[in-house]
Design a protein around this motif. Sequence first.
Motif, mmCIF file in Angstrom:
data_model
loop_
_atom_site.group_PDB
_atom_site.id
_atom_site.type_symbol
_atom_site.label_atom_id
_atom_site.label_comp_id
_atom_site.label_asym_id
_atom_site.label_seq_id
_atom_site.Cartn_x
_atom_site.Cartn_y
_atom_site.Cartn_z
ATOM 1 N N ILE A 111 0.861 -1.186 0.000
ATOM 2 C CA ILE A 111 0.000 0.000 0.000
ATOM 3 C C ILE A 111 0.898 1.237 0.000
ATOM 4 C CG2 ILE A 111 -1.825 1.254 1.182
ATOM 5 C CD1 ILE A 111 -2.704 -1.498 0.215
ATOM 6 N N GLY A 112 0.881 1.985 -1.098
ATOM 7 C CA GLY A 112 1.671 3.202 -1.178
ATOM 8 C C GLY A 112 0.931 4.377 -0.553
ATOM 9 N N ILE A 113 1.687 5.314 -0.014
ATOM 10 C CA ILE A 113 1.098 6.535 0.546
ATOM 11 C C ILE A 113 1.725 7.722 -0.168
ATOM 12 C CG2 ILE A 113 0.625 7.859 2.640
ATOM 13 C CD1 ILE A 113 -0.507 5.066 2.824
ATOM 14 N N ASP A 114 0.942 8.385 -1.023
ATOM 15 C CA ASP A 114 1.449 9.527 -1.782
ATOM 16 C C ASP A 114 0.282 10.173 -2.533
ATOM 17 O OD1 ASP A 114 3.148 11.389 -2.894
ATOM 18 O OD2 ASP A 114 4.599 9.912 -3.606
ATOM 19 N N ASN A 115 0.532 11.362 -3.048
ATOM 20 C CA ASN A 115 -0.494 12.086 -3.807
ATOM 21 C C ASN A 115 -0.302 11.860 -5.302
ATOM 22 O OD1 ASN A 115 -1.711 13.298 -1.523
ATOM 23 N ND2 ASN A 115 -0.116 14.864 -1.473
ATOM 24 N N PRO B 156 -8.539 8.226 -0.931
ATOM 25 C CA PRO B 156 -8.347 8.772 0.414
ATOM 26 C C PRO B 156 -8.043 7.696 1.457
ATOM 27 C CG PRO B 156 -10.295 9.718 -0.628
ATOM 28 C CD PRO B 156 -9.867 8.574 -1.482
ATOM 29 N N LEU B 157 -6.996 7.914 2.204
ATOM 30 C CA LEU B 157 -6.674 7.039 3.324
ATOM 31 C C LEU B 157 -7.838 6.980 4.311
ATOM 32 C CD1 LEU B 157 -4.681 5.495 5.273
ATOM 33 C CD2 LEU B 157 -3.981 7.759 6.100
ATOM 34 N N GLU B 158 -8.515 8.119 4.471
ATOM 35 C CA GLU B 158 -9.555 8.230 5.497
ATOM 36 C C GLU B 158 -10.741 7.304 5.235
ATOM 37 O OE1 GLU B 158 -6.938 11.616 5.406
ATOM 38 O OE2 GLU B 158 -8.164 10.742 3.823
ATOM 39 N N GLN C 43 -5.600 16.992 3.004
ATOM 40 C CA GLN C 43 -4.941 18.217 3.438
ATOM 41 C C GLN C 43 -5.835 19.410 3.105
ATOM 42 O OE1 GLN C 43 -0.797 16.306 1.797
ATOM 43 N NE2 GLN C 43 -0.973 18.529 1.779
ATOM 44 N N PHE C 44 -5.718 20.451 3.905
ATOM 45 C CA PHE C 44 -6.622 21.589 3.749
ATOM 46 C C PHE C 44 -5.899 22.931 3.697
ATOM 47 C CE2 PHE C 44 -8.652 18.088 5.963
ATOM 48 C CZ PHE C 44 -9.774 17.865 5.185
ATOM 49 N N ILE D 129 2.860 16.882 2.924
ATOM 50 C CA ILE D 129 3.295 16.989 4.315
ATOM 51 C C ILE D 129 4.573 16.172 4.485
ATOM 52 C CG2 ILE D 129 0.984 17.384 5.237
ATOM 53 C CD1 ILE D 129 0.825 14.477 6.000
ATOM 54 N N ASN D 130 5.257 16.410 5.571
ATOM 55 C CA ASN D 130 6.504 15.723 5.866
ATOM 56 C C ASN D 130 6.319 14.206 5.820
ATOM 57 O OD1 ASN D 130 8.177 14.406 8.292
ATOM 58 N ND2 ASN D 130 9.392 16.022 7.355
ATOM 59 N N ALA D 131 7.320 13.496 5.280
ATOM 60 C CA ALA D 131 7.217 12.044 5.108
ATOM 61 C C ALA D 131 7.017 11.317 6.432
ATOM 62 C CB ALA D 131 8.466 11.517 4.401
ATOM 63 N N SER D 132 7.719 11.740 7.471
ATOM 64 C CA SER D 132 7.562 11.062 8.760
ATOM 65 C C SER D 132 6.194 11.337 9.371
ATOM 66 C CB SER D 132 8.670 11.488 9.732
ATOM 67 O OG SER D 132 8.644 12.879 9.970
#
Length: 212
Positions: free
Chosen positions: A130-134, A140-142, A177-178, A184-187
């Motif tokens: 599962i990748g996390i990126d835009n 949406p992760l949510e 993000q709003f 946002i920062n990777a960590s």
Amino acid sequence: MENPPGTVGVGPWEGVWPSGPQWDAELLAHGDTRNVVDEYRYWKHEAIVADLDSRRHNFHVAIENWQHDLNIGSVVRTANAFLAREVHIIGRRRWNRRGAMVTDRYQHVRHHPTVEEFVAWAQSAGLRVIGIDNFPDSVPLETYDLPRDCVLVFGQEGPGLTAEVHAAADATLSIAQFGSTRSINASAAAAIAMHGWVRRHVFNQRVGSQLS
């Protein structure tokens, strides 16, 4: 010493020493200033790792490290906090351990020289990538139902996930993000995603068992 400057631990054990294989005689005699929770005070290092191993969660975390990303230490520290099964470094083996705050001593870290080797490992382990990126195709992760057995993959600061990981991932998730910035920062992203897994598979499960 393991503890960061200014950290206050506990002094020598007062009274009769406890008995058991987990206790460290050196720490009992001289005190324990390590960065560990109170439950593990005076325990041997290997006893702490063994206890963590007995209850680690099913998710893994991976981060690409092609340009010596300084966020890796923070990712390892967060993975330890959320009790990830393992942390995987894809690319360069060397990384800055300062941000880990010594938690890498308690967290299993595995290295994969290439994306291809990492993906082959994940498939053999039965884990969904599962990748996390835009990306334009990110969901949406949510609202995504994170699988129980998975590895959450994060790109390094700036470039983000490589095209190879994006293509190999079962899904790529974005974090809502709003504000005015693009990312946002990777960590920070890693912490949000890990907490999302914990909410889905630890807290929701507990609530469900309490209601049944």
